[in-house]
Design a protein around this motif. Structure first.
Motif, PDB file in Angstrom:
ATOM      1  N   ASP A 120    -104.734-116.203  26.749  1.00 23.11           N
ATOM      2  CA  ASP A 120    -106.101-117.291  26.943  1.00 23.11           C
ATOM      3  C   ASP A 120    -107.320-116.461  26.526  1.00 23.11           C
ATOM      4  OD1 ASP A 120    -105.671-115.565  28.880  1.00 23.11           O
ATOM      5  OD2 ASP A 120    -106.633-116.858  30.367  1.00 23.11           O
ATOM      6  N   ASP A 121    -107.322-115.376  25.948  1.00 19.76           N
ATOM      7  CA  ASP A 121    -108.473-114.619  25.459  1.00 19.76           C
ATOM      8  C   ASP A 121    -108.936-114.887  24.036  1.00 19.76           C
ATOM      9  OD1 ASP A 121    -110.409-112.784  24.675  1.00 19.76           O
ATOM     10  OD2 ASP A 121    -109.691-110.983  26.056  1.00 19.76           O
ATOM     11  N   VAL A 122    -109.575-115.892  23.838  1.00 22.53           N
ATOM     12  CA  VAL A 122    -109.797-116.453  22.454  1.00 22.53           C
ATOM     13  C   VAL A 122    -110.570-115.293  21.664  1.00 22.53           C
ATOM     14  CG1 VAL A 122    -111.017-117.849  21.212  1.00 22.53           C
ATOM     15  CG2 VAL A 122    -110.323-118.659  23.331  1.00 22.53           C
ATOM     16  N   ARG A 123    -111.482-114.653  22.024  1.00 26.38           N
ATOM     17  CA  ARG A 123    -112.147-113.462  21.170  1.00 26.38           C
ATOM     18  C   ARG A 123    -110.777-112.548  20.939  1.00 26.38           C
ATOM     19  NH1 ARG A 123    -113.565-108.126  22.349  1.00 26.38           N
ATOM     20  NH2 ARG A 123    -115.568-107.486  20.778  1.00 26.38           N
ATOM     21  N   LEU A 124    -110.066-111.977  21.606  1.00 27.03           N
ATOM     22  CA  LEU A 124    -108.918-111.185  21.248  1.00 27.03           C
ATOM     23  C   LEU A 124    -107.817-111.813  20.585  1.00 27.03           C
ATOM     24  CD1 LEU A 124    -107.182-108.693  21.922  1.00 27.03           C
ATOM     25  CD2 LEU A 124    -106.119-109.660  23.708  1.00 27.03           C
ATOM     26  N   PHE A 149     -99.223-110.454   7.673  1.00 23.88           N
ATOM     27  CA  PHE A 149     -98.052-111.443   8.741  1.00 23.88           C
ATOM     28  C   PHE A 149     -98.996-112.785   8.830  1.00 23.88           C
ATOM     29  CE2 PHE A 149     -97.291-107.280  10.182  1.00 23.88           C
ATOM     30  CZ  PHE A 149     -95.835-107.427  10.553  1.00 23.88           C
ATOM     31  N   GLU A 150     -98.163-113.834   9.090  1.00 23.39           N
ATOM     32  CA  GLU A 150     -98.883-115.051   9.553  1.00 23.39           C
ATOM     33  C   GLU A 150     -98.922-115.144  11.183  1.00 23.39           C
ATOM     34  OE1 GLU A 150     -96.858-118.869   8.035  1.00 23.39           O
ATOM     35  OE2 GLU A 150     -96.627-117.926   6.086  1.00 23.39           O
ATOM     36  N   ALA A 151    -100.124-115.528  11.425  1.00 23.21           N
ATOM     37  CA  ALA A 151    -100.281-115.166  13.129  1.00 23.21           C
ATOM     38  C   ALA A 151    -100.861-116.463  13.488  1.00 23.21           C
ATOM     39  CB  ALA A 151    -101.450-114.239  13.290  1.00 23.21           C
ATOM     40  N   ASP A 152    -100.208-117.144  14.450  1.00 24.74           N
ATOM     41  CA  ASP A 152    -100.708-118.301  15.262  1.00 24.74           C
ATOM     42  C   ASP A 152    -100.933-118.024  16.637  1.00 24.74           C
ATOM     43  OD1 ASP A 152    -100.011-119.884  12.882  1.00 24.74           O
ATOM     44  OD2 ASP A 152     -98.340-120.801  13.643  1.00 24.74           O
ATOM     45  N   ALA A 153    -101.768-118.699  17.389  1.00 19.93           N
ATOM     46  CA  ALA A 153    -102.130-118.490  18.602  1.00 19.93           C
ATOM     47  C   ALA A 153    -102.117-119.726  19.505  1.00 19.93           C
ATOM     48  CB  ALA A 153    -103.673-117.996  18.721  1.00 19.93           C
ATOM     49  N   ALA A 154    -101.707-119.511  21.021  1.00 22.13           N
ATOM     50  CA  ALA A 154    -101.685-120.456  21.926  1.00 22.13           C
ATOM     51  C   ALA A 154    -102.340-120.029  23.086  1.00 22.13           C
ATOM     52  CB  ALA A 154    -100.327-120.906  22.103  1.00 22.13           C
ATOM     53  N   GLY A 155    -103.201-120.393  23.707  1.00 21.69           N
ATOM     54  CA  GLY A 155    -103.921-120.247  24.726  1.00 21.69           C
ATOM     55  C   GLY A 155    -103.462-120.618  26.175  1.00 21.69           C
ATOM     56  N   SER A 156    -102.151-121.053  26.312  1.00 27.84           N
ATOM     57  CA  SER A 156    -101.546-121.448  27.523  1.00 27.84           C
ATOM     58  C   SER A 156    -100.046-121.330  27.212  1.00 27.84           C
ATOM     59  CB  SER A 156    -102.045-122.680  28.030  1.00 27.84           C
ATOM     60  OG  SER A 156    -101.817-123.924  27.132  1.00 27.84           O
ATOM     61  N   LEU A 157     -99.181-121.361  28.518  1.00 29.50           N
ATOM     62  CA  LEU A 157     -97.913-121.610  28.556  1.00 29.50           C
ATOM     63  C   LEU A 157     -97.276-122.962  27.751  1.00 29.50           C
ATOM     64  CD1 LEU A 157     -96.561-120.023  32.068  1.00 29.50           C
ATOM     65  CD2 LEU A 157     -96.576-119.300  29.641  1.00 29.50           C
ATOM     66  N   ARG A 158     -98.119-123.946  28.229  1.00 29.42           N
ATOM     67  CA  ARG A 158     -97.856-125.412  27.602  1.00 29.42           C
ATOM     68  C   ARG A 158     -97.890-125.424  26.113  1.00 29.42           C
ATOM     69  NH1 ARG A 158    -100.062-129.263  25.749  1.00 29.42           N
ATOM     70  NH2 ARG A 158    -102.541-128.188  26.079  1.00 29.42           N
ATOM     71  N   LEU A 196    -106.952-110.247  16.867  1.00 32.95           N
ATOM     72  CA  LEU A 196    -105.765-109.795  16.240  1.00 32.95           C
ATOM     73  C   LEU A 196    -105.083-110.671  15.257  1.00 32.95           C
ATOM     74  CD1 LEU A 196    -103.987-109.130  19.996  1.00 32.95           C
ATOM     75  CD2 LEU A 196    -104.848-107.245  18.150  1.00 32.95           C
ATOM     76  N   GLY A 197    -105.373-112.024  15.228  1.00 33.81           N
ATOM     77  CA  GLY A 197    -104.790-112.843  14.306  1.00 33.81           C
ATOM     78  C   GLY A 197    -105.421-112.419  12.864  1.00 33.81           C
ATOM     79  N   ASP A 198    -106.763-112.116  12.724  1.00 31.49           N
ATOM     80  CA  ASP A 198    -107.458-111.640  11.501  1.00 31.49           C
ATOM     81  C   ASP A 198    -106.637-110.239  11.253  1.00 31.49           C
ATOM     82  OD1 ASP A 198    -109.167-113.787  11.476  1.00 31.49           O
ATOM     83  OD2 ASP A 198    -110.826-112.609  12.299  1.00 31.49           O
ATOM     84  N   TYR A 199    -106.456-109.431  12.045  1.00 29.96           N
ATOM     85  CA  TYR A 199    -105.873-108.089  11.647  1.00 29.96           C
ATOM     86  C   TYR A 199    -104.513-108.402  11.302  1.00 29.96           C
ATOM     87  CZ  TYR A 199    -104.775-103.254  12.225  1.00 29.96           C
ATOM     88  OH  TYR A 199    -104.237-102.131  12.155  1.00 29.96           O
TER      89      TYR A 199
END
Length: 234
Positions: free
Chosen positions: A10-14, A27-36, A18-21
Protein backbone atom coordinates in the motif's frame (compact mmCIF):
# COMPACT_ATOMS: atom_id res chain seq x y z
CA UNK A 1 7.35 -12.02 -23.41
CA UNK A 2 8.82 -10.36 -20.33
CA UNK A 3 8.52 -11.89 -16.89
CA UNK A 4 5.48 -10.50 -15.02
CA UNK A 5 5.70 -9.56 -11.37
CA UNK A 6 2.89 -8.54 -9.03
CA UNK A 7 3.77 -6.21 -6.14
CA UNK A 8 1.13 -6.01 -3.38
CA UNK A 9 1.97 -3.07 -1.11
CA UNK A 10 0.00 0.00 0.00
CA UNK A 11 3.05 2.30 -0.13
CA UNK A 12 2.33 4.08 -3.42
CA UNK A 13 5.70 5.82 -3.50
CA UNK A 14 7.56 2.54 -2.99
CA UNK A 15 5.55 0.60 -5.56
CA UNK A 16 6.02 3.38 -8.10
CA UNK A 17 9.78 3.45 -7.58
CA UNK A 18 10.15 -0.34 -7.62
CA UNK A 19 7.89 -0.66 -10.65
CA UNK A 20 10.02 1.76 -12.63
CA UNK A 21 13.23 0.05 -11.50
CA UNK A 22 11.99 -3.45 -12.36
CA UNK A 23 10.73 -2.35 -15.76
CA UNK A 24 14.12 -0.79 -16.54
CA UNK A 25 15.60 -4.21 -15.81
CA UNK A 26 13.39 -6.11 -18.21
CA UNK A 27 10.38 -7.08 -16.09
CA UNK A 28 6.71 -6.26 -16.36
CA UNK A 29 5.57 -4.99 -12.95
CA UNK A 30 1.96 -4.53 -11.79
CA UNK A 31 1.00 -3.11 -8.41
CA UNK A 32 -1.94 -3.60 -6.04
CA UNK A 33 -2.49 -1.59 -2.86
CA UNK A 34 -4.64 -4.04 -0.88
CA UNK A 35 -5.35 -7.73 -0.42
CA UNK A 36 -8.65 -7.36 -2.25
CA UNK A 37 -7.01 -5.77 -5.28
CA UNK A 38 -4.15 -8.27 -5.12
CA UNK A 39 -6.53 -11.23 -5.16
CA UNK A 40 -8.33 -9.77 -8.17
CA UNK A 41 -5.05 -9.30 -10.07
CA UNK A 42 -4.01 -12.86 -9.26
CA UNK A 43 -7.32 -14.21 -10.54
CA UNK A 44 -6.61 -12.50 -13.85
CA UNK A 45 -3.49 -14.70 -14.03
CA UNK A 46 -0.22 -14.50 -15.91
CA UNK A 47 2.17 -13.61 -13.10
CA UNK A 48 5.55 -15.30 -12.70
CA UNK A 49 6.29 -14.14 -9.13
CA UNK A 50 4.68 -12.25 -6.27
CA UNK A 51 6.23 -9.56 -4.04
CA UNK A 52 4.00 -9.27 -1.00
CA UNK A 53 3.96 -6.82 1.91
CA UNK A 54 2.82 -8.21 5.26
CA UNK A 55 1.03 -5.11 6.61
CA UNK A 56 -1.84 -4.09 4.33
CA UNK A 57 -4.89 -1.89 4.97
CA UNK A 58 -7.41 -4.74 4.71
CA UNK A 59 -5.45 -7.58 6.29
CA UNK A 60 -2.16 -9.37 6.74
CA UNK A 61 -0.02 -10.71 3.90
CA UNK A 62 0.37 -13.93 5.86
CA UNK A 63 -3.34 -14.54 5.31
CA UNK A 64 -2.92 -14.32 1.54
CA UNK A 65 0.18 -16.54 1.65
CA UNK A 66 -1.82 -19.28 3.37
CA UNK A 67 -4.55 -18.99 0.73
CA UNK A 68 -2.10 -19.21 -2.15
CA UNK A 69 -0.26 -22.24 -0.77
CA UNK A 70 -3.58 -24.03 -0.27
CA UNK A 71 -4.67 -23.39 -3.88
CA UNK A 72 -3.18 -25.58 -6.67
CA UNK A 73 -3.26 -22.63 -9.08
CA UNK A 74 -0.74 -20.61 -7.07
CA UNK A 75 0.91 -23.15 -4.80
CA UNK A 76 4.19 -22.99 -6.71
CA UNK A 77 4.13 -19.26 -7.48
CA UNK A 78 7.48 -17.81 -6.29
CA UNK A 79 6.69 -15.52 -3.35
CA UNK A 80 8.94 -12.91 -1.76
CA UNK A 81 7.73 -11.19 1.39
CA UNK A 82 8.49 -7.51 1.92
CA UNK A 83 7.91 -6.04 5.35
CA UNK A 84 9.00 -3.48 7.89
CA UNK A 85 8.54 -6.11 10.59
CA UNK A 86 12.03 -7.46 11.09
CA UNK A 87 11.57 -9.76 14.07
CA UNK A 88 12.97 -13.27 13.52
CA UNK A 89 9.64 -14.85 14.47
CA UNK A 90 7.88 -12.92 11.69
CA UNK A 91 10.36 -14.32 9.20
CA UNK A 92 9.99 -17.83 10.53
CA UNK A 93 6.19 -17.73 10.36
CA UNK A 94 6.29 -16.39 6.81
CA UNK A 95 8.66 -19.13 5.68
CA UNK A 96 6.76 -21.84 7.52
CA UNK A 97 3.50 -21.06 5.74
CA UNK A 98 5.09 -21.02 2.30
CA UNK A 99 7.04 -17.85 1.45
CA UNK A 100 10.17 -18.58 -0.58
CA UNK A 101 12.15 -15.59 0.67
CA UNK A 102 11.89 -12.63 3.03
CA UNK A 103 13.28 -9.10 2.60
CA UNK A 104 12.93 -6.58 5.46
CA UNK A 105 12.44 -2.88 4.73
CA UNK A 106 14.25 -0.68 4.01
CA UNK A 107 16.16 -2.45 1.25
CA UNK A 108 18.18 -1.58 -1.83
CA UNK A 109 16.36 -2.08 -5.15
CA UNK A 110 19.41 -3.96 -6.42
CA UNK A 111 19.05 -6.49 -3.61
CA UNK A 112 15.37 -6.95 -4.42
CA UNK A 113 16.26 -7.50 -8.08
CA UNK A 114 18.89 -10.10 -7.17
CA UNK A 115 16.44 -11.98 -4.96
CA UNK A 116 13.70 -11.95 -7.60
CA UNK A 117 16.10 -13.31 -10.20
CA UNK A 118 17.20 -16.05 -7.77
CA UNK A 119 13.58 -17.03 -7.11
CA UNK A 120 12.83 -17.25 -10.81
CA UNK A 121 15.97 -19.31 -11.51
CA UNK A 122 14.97 -21.85 -8.90
CA UNK A 123 11.42 -22.04 -10.22
CA UNK A 124 12.50 -22.62 -13.84
CA UNK A 125 12.82 -26.23 -15.05
CA UNK A 126 16.38 -27.38 -15.54
CA UNK A 127 17.22 -28.16 -19.18
CA UNK A 128 17.30 -31.89 -19.71
CA UNK A 129 16.30 -32.61 -16.12
CA UNK A 130 14.01 -35.54 -16.90
CA UNK A 131 15.41 -37.84 -14.22
CA UNK A 132 13.38 -39.13 -11.31
CA UNK A 133 15.18 -39.89 -8.07
CA UNK A 134 13.51 -42.85 -6.37
CA UNK A 135 13.90 -43.65 -2.68
CA UNK A 136 11.39 -46.33 -1.79
CA UNK A 137 8.00 -44.65 -1.46
CA UNK A 138 9.48 -41.22 -2.24
CA UNK A 139 9.98 -40.01 -5.82
CA UNK A 140 11.68 -36.72 -6.70
CA UNK A 141 10.84 -35.76 -10.28
CA UNK A 142 13.47 -33.26 -11.42
CA UNK A 143 11.79 -32.51 -14.75
CA UNK A 144 8.35 -31.87 -13.27
CA UNK A 145 9.93 -30.26 -10.17
CA UNK A 146 7.70 -32.35 -7.96
CA UNK A 147 8.17 -34.73 -5.05
CA UNK A 148 5.69 -37.58 -4.65
CA UNK A 149 5.06 -39.89 -1.70
CA UNK A 150 3.22 -43.10 -2.58
CA UNK A 151 2.38 -41.42 -5.90
CA UNK A 152 0.74 -38.39 -4.28
CA UNK A 153 2.30 -34.95 -4.87
CA UNK A 154 4.00 -33.27 -1.91
CA UNK A 155 3.09 -29.59 -2.01
CA UNK A 156 6.55 -28.09 -1.55
CA UNK A 157 7.45 -24.53 -2.45
CA UNK A 158 10.11 -23.97 -5.09
CA UNK A 159 12.82 -23.40 -2.50
CA UNK A 160 11.78 -26.42 -0.42
CA UNK A 161 11.94 -28.63 -3.52
CA UNK A 162 15.44 -27.36 -4.31
CA UNK A 163 16.54 -27.99 -0.74
CA UNK A 164 15.18 -31.55 -0.88
CA UNK A 165 17.02 -32.17 -4.16
CA UNK A 166 20.31 -30.94 -2.66
CA UNK A 167 19.97 -33.44 0.19
CA UNK A 168 18.71 -36.30 -1.98
CA UNK A 169 21.61 -35.97 -4.43
CA UNK A 170 24.02 -36.73 -1.58
CA UNK A 171 22.32 -39.58 0.31
CA UNK A 172 24.18 -40.69 3.40
CA UNK A 173 26.39 -37.59 3.42
CA UNK A 174 26.09 -35.04 6.21
CA UNK A 175 25.70 -31.55 4.76
CA UNK A 176 26.33 -28.48 6.88
CA UNK A 177 24.17 -25.38 6.49
CA UNK A 178 27.05 -23.68 4.68
CA UNK A 179 27.33 -26.57 2.24
CA UNK A 180 23.59 -26.48 1.62
CA UNK A 181 23.72 -22.74 0.94
CA UNK A 182 26.61 -23.24 -1.48
CA UNK A 183 24.68 -25.97 -3.29
CA UNK A 184 21.70 -23.64 -3.59
CA UNK A 185 23.97 -21.25 -5.54
CA UNK A 186 23.87 -18.24 -3.28
CA UNK A 187 20.30 -18.35 -2.07
CA UNK A 188 19.47 -14.88 -0.75
CA UNK A 189 18.60 -16.18 2.71
CA UNK A 190 22.19 -17.14 3.49
CA UNK A 191 22.37 -14.45 6.20
CA UNK A 192 19.36 -15.98 7.95
CA UNK A 193 20.59 -19.45 8.76
CA UNK A 194 17.46 -20.42 10.68
CA UNK A 195 15.47 -20.46 7.42
CA UNK A 196 16.98 -23.84 6.51
CA UNK A 197 15.60 -25.34 9.73
CA UNK A 198 12.16 -23.92 8.94
CA UNK A 199 12.12 -25.36 5.42
CA UNK A 200 13.43 -28.74 6.64
CA UNK A 201 10.56 -28.86 9.12
CA UNK A 202 8.07 -28.25 6.30
CA UNK A 203 9.69 -30.90 4.09
CA UNK A 204 9.50 -33.44 6.91
CA UNK A 205 5.81 -32.65 7.44
CA UNK A 206 5.16 -33.71 3.85
CA UNK A 207 7.49 -36.68 3.26
CA UNK A 208 7.80 -38.31 6.70
CA UNK A 209 5.25 -40.63 8.31
CA UNK A 210 6.12 -39.08 11.67
CA UNK A 211 7.76 -35.65 11.29
CA UNK A 212 8.69 -35.63 14.98
CA UNK A 213 10.61 -38.88 14.51
CA UNK A 214 12.05 -38.46 11.00
CA UNK A 215 13.66 -41.35 9.19
CA UNK A 216 14.37 -39.74 5.81
CA UNK A 217 15.83 -36.28 6.53
CA UNK A 218 17.87 -36.55 9.72
CA UNK A 219 19.48 -33.90 11.89
CA UNK A 220 23.08 -34.50 12.87
CA UNK A 221 23.48 -32.35 15.96
CA UNK A 222 26.19 -29.73 15.56
CA UNK A 223 26.88 -30.76 11.95
CA UNK A 224 23.85 -30.35 9.70
CA UNK A 225 21.47 -32.69 7.89
CA UNK A 226 21.68 -36.04 6.10
CA UNK A 227 19.29 -37.69 3.65
CA UNK A 228 18.97 -41.33 4.69
CA UNK A 229 18.54 -44.36 2.42
CA UNK A 230 17.57 -46.52 5.39
CA UNK A 231 13.87 -46.57 4.53
CA UNK A 232 14.68 -48.07 1.13
CA UNK A 233 16.17 -51.07 2.89
CA UNK A 234 13.22 -51.66 5.26
Amino acid sequence: MNTRLLLIDDDVRLTGMLGDYLRRNGFEADAAGSLREGRERLRQGGFDALLLDLMLPDGDGLELTRELRADPRWRRLPLLMLTARGEPMDRIVGLEIGADDYLPKPFEPRELLARVKALLRRAAPEPGSDDVLVFGRLEIDLGARQARLDGRPCELTSHQFELLVVLARSPGRVLSRDQIMDALKGHPLEAFDRSIDVHISRIRALIEDDPKNPRRVLTVRGSGYVFSRKQDED
